[in-house]
Design a protein around this motif. Structure first.
Motif, PDB file in Angstrom:
ATOM      1  N   PHE A  91      -3.994  10.432  -0.442  1.00 26.57           N
ATOM      2  CA  PHE A  91      -3.796   8.882  -0.823  1.00 26.57           C
ATOM      3  C   PHE A  91      -3.429   8.405   0.644  1.00 26.57           C
ATOM      4  CE2 PHE A  91      -1.312   5.314  -1.512  1.00 26.57           C
ATOM      5  CZ  PHE A  91      -2.192   4.401  -2.431  1.00 26.57           C
ATOM      6  N   PRO A 136      -3.763  -1.834  -4.105  1.00 26.14           N
ATOM      7  CA  PRO A 136      -3.301  -1.863  -2.695  1.00 26.14           C
ATOM      8  C   PRO A 136      -4.428  -1.506  -1.871  1.00 26.14           C
ATOM      9  CG  PRO A 136      -1.570  -0.930  -4.089  1.00 26.14           C
ATOM     10  CD  PRO A 136      -2.685  -1.039  -5.010  1.00 26.14           C
ATOM     11  N   LEU A 137      -5.143  -0.477  -2.467  1.00 30.97           N
ATOM     12  CA  LEU A 137      -6.466  -0.050  -1.435  1.00 30.97           C
ATOM     13  C   LEU A 137      -7.567  -1.217  -1.479  1.00 30.97           C
ATOM     14  CD1 LEU A 137      -6.966   3.886  -2.722  1.00 30.97           C
ATOM     15  CD2 LEU A 137      -6.134   2.735  -0.584  1.00 30.97           C
ATOM     16  N   ALA A 177       2.739   2.098  -3.067  1.00 31.44           N
ATOM     17  CA  ALA A 177       1.818   2.892  -4.116  1.00 31.44           C
ATOM     18  C   ALA A 177       1.860   4.414  -3.865  1.00 31.44           C
ATOM     19  CB  ALA A 177       0.435   2.210  -4.039  1.00 31.44           C
ATOM     20  N   ASN A 216      -2.318  15.553  -3.613  1.00 33.29           N
ATOM     21  CA  ASN A 216      -3.068  14.140  -4.079  1.00 33.29           C
ATOM     22  C   ASN A 216      -2.363  12.922  -3.305  1.00 33.29           C
ATOM     23  OD1 ASN A 216      -4.567  14.084  -6.647  1.00 33.29           O
ATOM     24  ND2 ASN A 216      -3.370  15.720  -6.961  1.00 33.29           N
ATOM     25  N   ILE A 241       0.782  -0.961   0.139  1.00 38.99           N
ATOM     26  CA  ILE A 241       0.186   0.149  -0.049  1.00 38.99           C
ATOM     27  C   ILE A 241       0.674   1.322   0.007  1.00 38.99           C
ATOM     28  CG2 ILE A 241      -1.569   1.319   1.516  1.00 38.99           C
ATOM     29  CD1 ILE A 241      -3.032  -1.230   2.056  1.00 38.99           C
ATOM     30  N   LEU A 262       2.696   7.157  -6.551  1.00 36.41           N
ATOM     31  CA  LEU A 262       1.895   8.212  -6.710  1.00 36.41           C
ATOM     32  C   LEU A 262       2.764   9.615  -6.622  1.00 36.41           C
ATOM     33  CD1 LEU A 262      -1.164   8.939  -7.480  1.00 36.41           C
ATOM     34  CD2 LEU A 262      -1.246   9.542  -5.064  1.00 36.41           C
ATOM     35  N   ALA A 299      -2.145   0.658 -10.400  1.00 39.39           N
ATOM     36  CA  ALA A 299      -0.943   0.389  -9.638  1.00 39.39           C
ATOM     37  C   ALA A 299      -1.449   1.041  -8.197  1.00 39.39           C
ATOM     38  CB  ALA A 299       0.114   1.337  -9.828  1.00 39.39           C
ATOM     39  N   ILE A 300      -2.173   2.177  -8.080  1.00 36.40           N
ATOM     40  CA  ILE A 300      -2.468   2.586  -6.596  1.00 36.40           C
ATOM     41  C   ILE A 300      -3.989   2.058  -6.239  1.00 36.40           C
ATOM     42  CG2 ILE A 300      -0.946   4.593  -6.794  1.00 36.40           C
ATOM     43  CD1 ILE A 300      -3.704   6.122  -6.713  1.00 36.40           C
ATOM     44  N   LEU A 330      -7.521  10.788  -8.062  1.00 35.19           N
ATOM     45  CA  LEU A 330      -6.347  11.229  -7.417  1.00 35.19           C
ATOM     46  C   LEU A 330      -5.402  11.222  -8.440  1.00 35.19           C
ATOM     47  CD1 LEU A 330      -5.805   9.488  -3.945  1.00 35.19           C
ATOM     48  CD2 LEU A 330      -6.607  11.845  -4.370  1.00 35.19           C
ATOM     49  N   VAL A 331      -5.272  10.163  -9.592  1.00 39.37           N
ATOM     50  CA  VAL A 331      -4.234  10.290 -10.676  1.00 39.37           C
ATOM     51  C   VAL A 331      -4.892  10.653 -11.854  1.00 39.37           C
ATOM     52  CG1 VAL A 331      -3.471   7.989  -9.737  1.00 39.37           C
ATOM     53  CG2 VAL A 331      -4.929   7.817 -11.576  1.00 39.37           C
ATOM     54  N   PHE A 389       3.471  13.013 -10.308  1.00 35.11           N
ATOM     55  CA  PHE A 389       3.139  14.450 -10.471  1.00 35.11           C
ATOM     56  C   PHE A 389       4.556  15.431 -10.550  1.00 35.11           C
ATOM     57  CE2 PHE A 389      -0.576  12.635  -8.411  1.00 35.11           C
ATOM     58  CZ  PHE A 389      -1.586  13.054  -9.121  1.00 35.11           C
ATOM     59  N   ILE A 409      -0.782   4.242 -13.389  1.00 33.79           N
ATOM     60  CA  ILE A 409      -0.796   4.425 -11.932  1.00 33.79           C
ATOM     61  C   ILE A 409      -2.091   4.181 -11.308  1.00 33.79           C
ATOM     62  CG2 ILE A 409      -0.321   6.472 -10.610  1.00 33.79           C
ATOM     63  CD1 ILE A 409       2.100   6.144 -11.732  1.00 33.79           C
ATOM     64  N   PRO A 441      -7.250   0.910   5.028  1.00 36.18           N
ATOM     65  CA  PRO A 441      -6.957  -0.498   4.741  1.00 36.18           C
ATOM     66  C   PRO A 441      -5.635  -0.740   5.597  1.00 36.18           C
ATOM     67  CG  PRO A 441      -6.543   1.018   2.574  1.00 36.18           C
ATOM     68  CD  PRO A 441      -7.215   1.646   3.682  1.00 36.18           C
TER      69      PRO A 441
END
Lengths: 253, 236
Positions: free
Chosen positions: A152, B171-172, A131, A148, A128, A135, B167-168, B154-155, A139, B164, A159
């Protein structure tokens, strides 16, 4: 001037005392009595180094999310730097948890990796937060990256906390990993003293690294702001960053 | 909820549904992915007996990846077509999030039902406890929609956003997968559930119900937290 020198000396003494404390705790951790209830009582001493790692990792994880929340509230990039530093350190302590856990697993259960729910849930937490760092790389704009990734970080906390605290305790999940060592008072005597010592060492070291990381981040931010100011005129419009001179490309003319 | 809110949410939901019905891009792509996954599973397990545990894992892998393809599109398409700014002008962030998440939940629900139906058809598996299956599909769809819609938002303005997003998102969704597999393994336990009721079987079925309810609780949590987090990055 003398006062400043005095403060410097006190700081040096503090560091020396702390280094001495770390040395004593480290040596002591090798000489505690073997943990007789384990398959390999001597190697099971790694427990004193394994135990504090997840605690510090989880604390930093929550702290990182909190700093992210503060960033979303204030839009101040300093909170983003603090959040990133906390999450980075948390990741390092999570990796240490995994490394010491894998050794402990080999000692106790005779397998480097045996899909114990607790071991697996920590691996998923690592995924997690991997990631989170992916992320951040996506950017190029600093403000957008900060907002962002803070969002996240907050979304990932749910989780992560589920995987760390809820999942291993579900009735249908069978884990060999103890979950209530503190509450049942199973850590006592020599072990309690050394574990507390290691916990203090790791906490102080993590705070020290965190402060250095934040200071480096703030200096980086200041230098970016300085460059930004140099590149814009008083009206806020960007100006050419240098003088462009004509260059002869061939010698024919 | 006051009428303005519900009108905004319904407007976003209707817009998403109309866009999807016009192109059918998301559903067709994800549906085809799900179909290919199930056919691959059926071919790989030809003549082999699939246990409940294995069936649960395979189904959730198919649902997860089909949904991760379809769900983040709602935000990515807005940025690609340049309509995101218009949406920012006319609607509030919570309404946009809920409108898109509800549409995504409906889409995931259709996809999950399709994938489970195809799995039952191709592998000749029996559904043991239909009640758990229904709650798992509903709870799982809402939980996935809540988390992946947020990940898509978000992406949406990131570089390399489609990759992306996957990829993100994954996991969530790990807790969703954990609880989803826990529930689905009871649904597909098959012959075992036909045996005489005893203490072990009752405990086993109860663990399935607990996982399904846990999944629904997770769905409520993601749908509640999602709009708040989305609102924080809405205009950044």
């Amino acid at each position: 001037m003398d006062l400043r020198r005095g403060v410097e000396i006190v700081k040096q003494i503090d560091k020396l005392l702390f280094a001495l404390f770390v040395a004593i705790v480290t040596v002591r951790s090798f000489y505690i009595p073997p943990a007789m209830s384990f398959m390999n009582p001597n190697l099971a001493k790694i427990f004193v180094w394994h135990f504090p790692c997840p605690m510090i990792a989880v604390s930093l994880l929550v702290l990182g999310a909190w700093f992210g929340y503060k960033h979303l509230q204030t839009r101040d990039l300093k909170w983003d730097i603090r959040s990133e530093a906390a999450n980075e350190l948390s990741y390092i302590f999570s990796l240490l948890t995994m490394a010491t856990g894998i050794l402990f697993s080999k000692v106790q259960w005779n397998a480097w990796w045996q899909w114990d729910p607790r071991q697996t849930s920590f691996l998923l937490v690592l995924l997690i937060y991997a990631a989170y760092f992916v992320l951040r790389t996506a950017f190029s704009d600093r403000e957008r990256r900060a907002a962002n990734s803070a969002a996240f970080g907050l979304a990932a906390l749910l989780p992560a906390l589920f995987l760390i605290f809820v999942f291993p305790r579900l009735p249908q999940v069978l884990s060999f990993h103890p979950t209530d060592s503190i509450m049942k008072g199973q850590i006592k005597g020599e072990y309690a003293i050394v574990v507390t010592g290691v916990m203090i060492c790791m906490t102080v070291i993590s705070v020290w690294i965190y402060r250095l990381r934040v200071r480096a981040g703030l200096m980086n931010l200041e230098s970016e702001n300085y460059d930004g100011n140099q590149l814009s005129d008083p009206s806020g419009h960007p100006t050419p960053s240098g003088v462009v001179r004509p260059v002869r490309l061939s010698s024919e003319n | 909820m006051n009428s303005n809110w519900s009108r905004e949410i319904r407007a976003v939901l209707r817009k998403e549904a109309q866009s999807e019905l016009r192109t059918k891009n998301g559903l067709v792509t994800a549906g085809l992915f799900g179909l290919c996954s199930i056919i691959t599973i059926a071919v790989a397990t030809f003549n082999a007996r699939i246990t409940g545990d294995l069936a649960a894992g395979l189904i959730w892998v198919a649902i997860l990846f089909a949904s991760v393809i379809a769900i983040p599109r709602t935000f990515l398409v807005e940025e690609e077509q340049g309509t995101a700014d218009l949406l920012r002008l006319f609607a509030r962030p919570h309404a946009v999030y809920w409108g898109k998440a509800l549409f995504n939940a409906a889409q995931t629900c259709v996809l999950s039902t399709l994938i489970v139906a195809l799995f039952v058809l191709f592998t000749n598996s029996a559904v043991g406890v239909p009640g758990i299956l229904v709650i798992t599909i509903l709870g799982g769809s809402f939980a996935m929609a809540g988390a992946v819609t947020l990940a898509g938002a978000l992406v949406a303005r990131a570089n390399n956003r489609a990759v992306i997003a996957g990829a993100i998102s994954v996991p969530l969704l790990l807790p969703v997968l954990g609880m989803g597999v826990g529930a689905m393994r009871v649904v597909f336990a098959g012959q075992m559930l036909g045996a005489d009721p005893n203490e072990f079987l009752t405990g086993f079925v109860n663990s399935g119900w607990m996982s399904a309810v846990g999944l629904s609780c997770y769905a409520v949590a993601t749908m509640a937290i999602g709009p708040w987090i989305y609102a924080a990055v809405w205009k950044s």
